[in-house]
Design an enzyme around this catalytic site. Structure first.
Site, mmCIF file in Angstrom:
data_model
loop_
_atom_site.group_PDB
_atom_site.id
_atom_site.type_symbol
_atom_site.label_atom_id
_atom_site.label_comp_id
_atom_site.label_asym_id
_atom_site.label_seq_id
_atom_site.Cartn_x
_atom_site.Cartn_y
_atom_site.Cartn_z
ATOM 1 C CD GLU A 121 -19.504 -32.149 -15.725
ATOM 2 O OE1 GLU A 121 -19.916 -31.653 -16.669
ATOM 3 O OE2 GLU A 121 -18.305 -31.962 -15.309
ATOM 4 C CD GLU A 148 -13.479 -31.523 -19.935
ATOM 5 O OE1 GLU A 148 -14.593 -30.735 -19.768
ATOM 6 O OE2 GLU A 148 -12.908 -31.950 -18.922
#
Length: 898
Positions: free
Chosen positions: A479, A758
Site C-alpha cells: 500500500e 493501525e
C-alpha cells in the site's frame, strides 16, 4: 552577548534548488532577558562578494526576524548566492530609544543556490536505456551515460537532474550527493521535481563522464490498491542539464541527448513493494569513470538511448526535505525461531533498507525478507504484508567480501528472515539504514512515566517510518500511499516533532495538482488510483472527497500557518482550499454534507462486527468537518484580507446552525450517542449555546460506559483528550492517556510496540493478530495524541489570537499538571529558537522552568495556582483557572502552589 545562531532560507539551511527569492529567518541568542530586535541588515551577493551585493536592506528598523522576503531583486539561474545578516537589539523593560544604544551582533552567513528560474530554460531531453514495448512488464535497472569536455579555468558547475523513475547520479565514477529515492514521488504528469547539485569539485579539465542508474520506482512499478503497473509511464528515463561557468565569463550547457548510450544495470529487479535483486556478475566496472576506454573493452551491452517525450513545463526544483539515510542501527541479535528460521532483530520497527557485509564465492546468494512482527509463538509473521514480497537479494559476481544495500526500494521492518546466506550470519554483518525525508528534529518530551516516554518514541518513529517523500499510511505492506486523512490528523504532532514545512509544502503542491476540476480532493496524494478506482472495492464507491481526508486541503495549510506563522503557504494553497469548500457547498443538501463514499470514524471500535466504519453517522462527521474547514477558511480569508471573508463566515454560520438543528434533539442532547459525535461537536465548536456542560457530561457518561476506554477511530481519537481538557475534564484526559489495558495507547507500549499500530488490537491480549488484511504495526495516525502531550501536558502552545500572528512569535506556556506525573520536560524548536518547559511537582508545590527565545514573548500561565511563592520578577494576575504573567525572552524559574 547577542549572536545570530543560524540563518535559514525557506526554513532550510543553505538550500540548493531555490526557484524564487526565499524567505529568510534567523535565530537570535542572548544572555539577557527581554531581548527585542530593533533593526537588521540583510545582504545578498553573488559568490559571497559582499563588496557589491545584489541586495542590501541597509539598517532596517524592524522587530521581524522571520518571513523576510527582499523585494525587487532579480535572481539569476544556477548561481550560488551568499547571504549574511546582522541585527541590533535591546533588552529589558525599557528598550533603548536610539539604535546606537542597542547591542549589535556579528554577521551570520549562509548561502543558497538557484535553480533554473524560467520555464523555457530546461533544455535536456529524457533519455532511456529501455525500449518499448519490451520494458512494459519489466522492473529492471538500467544505466545511461555520456561524455563531455571541460575547459580550463572552470569557476563553478551546477547539475540539474531528474528521472522518470528513480535514479542515482554519477560524475566520473562517483555518486553525486547523499540523496536516495530521487526525484521522489509526485503526480508526474502535473508535477515532477528535479534536484540541484553543486558539482564543481566533481569535474576535471578534459573529458568527463556523467551517468545514472535508473529504476522503476513509483513511476512504473506495481503500485496502489489495484496493483496497477505503469501508472505514470512505461519507460524509465533520465535527464541532466549541467551548467559550466568559467573564470573568463564563458558559460556552457551540457545536456543528456542522442549521443548518450545505455545498458542494463546489475539491478535485475527493483520495485517499491517487492524489493530488489542485484546480480553482481552483471556489474560493468568503471562504466561511468572519467576514462572508461579500458572498461569498454571488457564490457559489452551498450547501445543507443531512446528519447522519451515529456512536458518539461511541470518541472520544479526541490529545495529541501530530500530522502536520505538518517539512522544506522546495528543488528541487535540473530536468533533461531521455534520453526527453525534464522531471523535478524534490529530492535526497532522502521522504514529503510539493510546494509549487509559478507564473504562468499561467485554464485552465492544473500537473500533477506523483511517483516515487522513475530507471531504468538515467536515465529516469522508475514501475513500482514499481503502481497508485498519485501525481499532483498544479492548474487555474488566474484569470490571475496562484499557490502551491499538495495538501491531503489525500501521496506518496513524490525526483523529480517535469512532465506539464504553464505556461512553463518552474525549480527555484526547487518546494519539497518533508515530512509526518510531529511527534516531537522524539532521536539522532545521526557517525563516521570517511562511508558509515556516510550509512546513519544513510538509516534516519532511512526513519523520517521512514513515521511518518505510523501506522508504514507504504512511502510511495509503493498500500500504505502499518501492517505490524506492520516496526513491531516497527524500534521500538528509532526510539526512539533520535526521541521516539516518543506515536506508538507511539496506534498500540498500535489494535492492541489490532483484535485478534480470541480475541487474534489483524492483520498490519496499523489493520486495513483486516479485511473483505476473501479478496480478496488472501496474506491469504486467514491474515488475522492471523503470528509476528514479531503479536508487536509484546508487543515494542513492552516496547521502550517499556526506552527510557522507563515502566510505564504496560505496564499499558495488558497485557491485549492476555496475549491474544496465550494465542492462541499455544491454537493451538500441544505448544508448537510455526505457525498458518496465517506470513511467516517474509520476503524473505530464501536463499528459493527466485520466493518471498518465506526458507529458515528457519516452525515454527522462529514457536516462537522464541512463546518470546521469552512470556519478555518473564513479565518484564512480574513488573515489574507480577501474580500470574500465575510461570505464564508456567513456560510460557516449556516452550517453550524444546520448541524445543531439536525444532530441535537429538543433537549439539547446529541442524537448519536457515540464518543466521536460528542468529541467533534465539542472540539469543532458546534455545540448549541448553553449546552456545553450537557455535552461534556454526555461524553463522560459514554467514557464511563467503556470503563474509561476509548472506542474511537480516525476522526474521534485525535481530539478526544482535547475535548476533555478544554472543558474542565483534565483528570479524565490524563486517565484516558494513561490507560494501560486494551484499548489504549499504552496497551501497545506494554505489548512491546516501538511504533504506533493501525489498530488498537493489532496484537490482541491473547497474542493473536487482528485480521492480516489490514494490520500495520507502523501506522502513525493514532500518534496524533502527541500534539496533546506538547500543547497540554508540556504546555507549549502558539498564540493564535496574538496581534503578532501565529508561529510562536508570542507563545502561551501553560502546562496542565496531572496524571500522577512528578515532572515533565519538553522542548520545541520554533523558527525563533527553542522553547523549553519543565515542571516538577512535589505535593501541592510546582516548580516551573520556562525558556523563551530571543525576540519573542510569552504568556506564562500557572494552572490552578493559589499562591505564587517565587515569581522571578514577573507580575502574575488571576485568570480563568490560572494565574498569568507576560514575559519577554529569557529563562524563568517560578514556584507556585495549587
Amino acid at each position: 552577548m547577542l549572536e545570530i545562531v543560524r540563518i535559514l532560507m525557506d526554513y532550510e539551511k543553505d538550500p540548493a534548488g531555490v526557484e524564487e527569492m526565499p524567505q529568510f529567518n534567523w535565530e537570535l541568542k542572548s544572555d539577557k532577558r527581554g531581548v527585542v530586535q530593533t533593526a537588521y541588515q540583510l545582504q545578498i551577493a553573488e559568490n559571497s562578494d559582499f563588496d557589491t551585493p545584489v541586495y542590501d536592506s541597509g539598517v532596517t528598523e524592524s522587530r521581524e526576524s522571520a518571513h523576510i522576503r527582499p523585494p525587487h531583486v532579480e535572481l539569476k539561474s544556477a548561481v550560488k548566492y551568499g547571504v549574511r545578516v546582522r541585527v541590533w537589539a535591546g533588552a529589558g523593560d525599557v528598550l533603548p530609544a536610539a539604535l546606537a544604544e542597542c547591542e549589535e551582533s556579528a554577521w551570520c552567513e549562509g548561502s543558497f543556490v538557484t535553480a533554473l528560474l524560467s520555464s523555457g530554460e530546461w533544455k535536456a531531453p529524457f533519455v532511456s536505456a529501455e525500449s518499448v514495448p519490451a520494458c512494459r512488464e519489466e522492473s529492471k535497472g538500467t544505466l545511461v551515460r555520456g561524455s563531455f569536455s571541460v575547459g580550463s579555468g572552470l569557476k563553478e558547475a551546477y547539475a540539474f537532474t531528474t528521472a522518470l523513475g528513480l535514479y542515482h547520479f554519477y560524475l566520473n565514477g562517483e555518486k553525486v550527493g547523499e540523496d536516495e529515492m530521487t526525484p521522489g514521488w509526485t503526480s508526474y504528469r502535473r508535477h515532477l521535481l528535479y534536484q540541484t547539485y553543486d558539482v564543481t569539485r566533481c569535474l576535471r579539465e578534459g573529458v568527463n563522464t556523467a551517468g545514472a542508474m535508473v529504476g522503476a520506482g513509483w513511476y512504473k512499478g506495481v503500485m496502489g490498491l489495484t496493483k496497477s503497473r505503469n501508472n505514470y509511464g512505461d519507460q524509465t528515463a533520465f535527464a541532466m542539464q549541467l551548467v559550466l561557468r568559467y573564470e573568463d565569463g564563458r558559460e556552457e550547457t551540457v545536456c543528456t541527448g542522442d549521443s548518450w548510450e545505455g545498458a542494463d544495470a546489475p539491478v535485475v529487479f527493483s520495485e517499491i513493494y517487492h524489493g530488489e535483486t542485484y546480480d553482481a556478475s552483471l556489474e560493468l566496472p568503471g562504466w561511468c569513470g572519467a576514462d572508461r576506454t579500458a572498461a569498454d573493452h571488457t564490457s559489452g551491452g551498450w547501445h543507443a538511448v531512446e528519447t522519451v517525450p515529456f512536458d518539461t513545463s511541470v518541472l520544479h526544483a526541490q529545495g529541501g526535505a530530500r530522502v536520505r539515510v538518517i539512522d544506522r542501527i546495528p543488528a541487535k541479535e540473530v536468533f533461531v525461531t521455534p520453526k527453525g528460521e534464522t531471523v535478524i532483530d534490529f530492535g526497532q520497527n522502521m522504514a529503510g533498507r539493510i546494509r549487509v557485509t559478507a564473504s562468499g564465492k561467485k554464485g552465492d546468494v544473500i537473500e533477506l525478507r523483511c517483516f515487522e512482527i513475530l507471531d504468538t509463538e515467536g515465529n516469522v509473521y508475514l501475513d500482514n504484508l499481503r502481497k508485498a514480497r519485501t525481499t532483498m537479494k544479492y548474487i555474488f559476481g566474484r569470490d571475496g567480501e562484499i557490502t551491499y544495500h538495495p538501491h531503489f526500494t525500501y521496506m518496513g521492518f524490525r526483523y529480517a528472515l535469512v532465506v539464504s546466506y553464505p556461512g553463518t550470519p552474525e549480527a555484526k554483518a547487518f546494519t539497518a539504514e533508515t530512509l526518510h525525508s531529511e527534516m531537522e528534529p524539532a521536539g522532545e518530551i521526557t517525563c516521570s512515566n517511562p511508558l509515556l516516554n516510550q509512546l513519544h518514541h513510538n509516534y516519532l518513529w511512526g513519523l520517521k517510518g512514513n515521511f518518505l517523500d510523501v506522508p504514507t499510511d504504512c511502510p511495509q505492506r503493498d500500500e504505502r500511499l499518501g492517505w490524506t486523512g492520516d496526513a491531516q490528523i497527524f500534521c500538528r504532532t509532526a510539526c512539533y516533532l520535526m521541521n516539516t514545512y518543506t515536506f508538507y509544502k511539496k506534498w500540498l503542491w500535489d494535492l492541489k495538482a490532483d484535485q478534480t476540476p470541480e475541487g474534489g480532493v483524492p483520498h490519496v496524494v499523489p493520486n495513483i488510483e486516479e485511473e483505476h478506482a473501479e478496480g478496488n472495492w472501496l474506491l469504486k464507491q467514491g474515488p475522492h472527497s471523503a470528509s476528514a481526508w479531503a479536508d487536509a486541503a484546508v487543515i494542513v495549510p492552516w496547521t502550517m500557518y499556526l506552527m510557522y506563522g507563515d502566510t505564504a503557504i496560505l496564499e499558495r494553497q488558497y485557491d485549492s482550499m476555496r475549491k474544496w469548500i465550494e465542492f462541499m457547498r455544491e454537493h451538500s443538501e441544505d448544508y448537510i454534507w455526505n457525498y458518496k463514499l465517506q470513511l467516517g470514524d474509520w476503524v473505530a471500535l464501536d463499528a459493527e462486527e466485520g466493518s471498518f466504519f465506526g458507529a458515528t453517522p457519516t452525515d454527522l462527521t462529514s457536516t462537522a468537518y464541512f463546518a470546521y474547514s469552512t470556519g478555518l477558511f473564513a479565518r484564512i480569508a480574513g488573515i489574507l484580507k480577501k474580500d470574500e471573508a465575510a461570505e464564508y463566515e456567513e456560510l460557516y454560520g449556516h452550517i453550524v446552525k444546520k448541524f445543531q438543528d439536525t444532530f441535537f434533539d429538543g433537549n439539547g442532547s446529541l442524537k448519536a450517542q457515540t464518543q466521536t459525535a460528542h468529541i467533534v461537536a465539542l472540539y469543532f465548536g458546534l455545540v448549541p449555546e448553553g449546552r456545553t456542560e450537557q455535552t461534556v457530561n454526555g461524553l463522560k457518561r459514554l467514557l464511563d460506559k467503556e470503563d474509561g476506554h476509548l472506542v474511537t477511530g480516525f476522526i474521534g481519537t485525535p481530539y478526544f483528550c482535547h475535548a476533555l481538557s478544554r472543558n474542565g475534564c483534565l483528570k479524565e484526559a490524563y486517565d484516558l492517556l494513561l490507560k494501560e489495558d486494551y484499548p489504549s495507547w499504552l496497551y501497545q507500549v506494554k505489548m512491546g510496540a516501538t511504533t504506533i499500530w493501525e489498530h488498537w488490537d493489532g496484537i490482541k491480549p491473547d497474542g493473536t493478530m487482528w485480521s492480516p488484511g489490514m494490520n500495520s504495526f507502523n501506522h502513525y495516525a493514532y500518534g496524533a495524541i502527541g500534539e496533546w502531550m506538547y500543547r497540554v501536558m508540556a504546555g507549549i502552545e502558539t498564540d493564535e489570537a496574538a496581534f503578532t500572528g501565529a508561529g510562536f512569535k508570542h507563545a502561551v506556556i501553560w502546562p496542565r499538571m496531572g496524571g500522577g506525573l512528578s515532572y515533565t520536560d519538553a522542548r520545541h524548536e520554533t523558527i525563533y529558537g527553542t522553547i523549553r518547559v519543565r515542571w516538577e511537582m512535589e505535593g501541592n508545590r510546582i516548580s516551573l522552568l520556562a525558556d523563551i527565545p530571543a525576540n519573542t514573548g510569552a504568556a506564562i500561565r500557572l494552572d490552578r495556582a493559589q499562591r505564587v511563592v517565587e515569581d522571578d520578577g514577573l507580575c502574575f494576575r488571576p485568570g480563568d483557572g490560572f494565574m498569568e504573567a507576560e514575559a519577554g525572552s529569557g529563562t524563568y524559574r517560578i514556584v507556585f502552589e495549587i
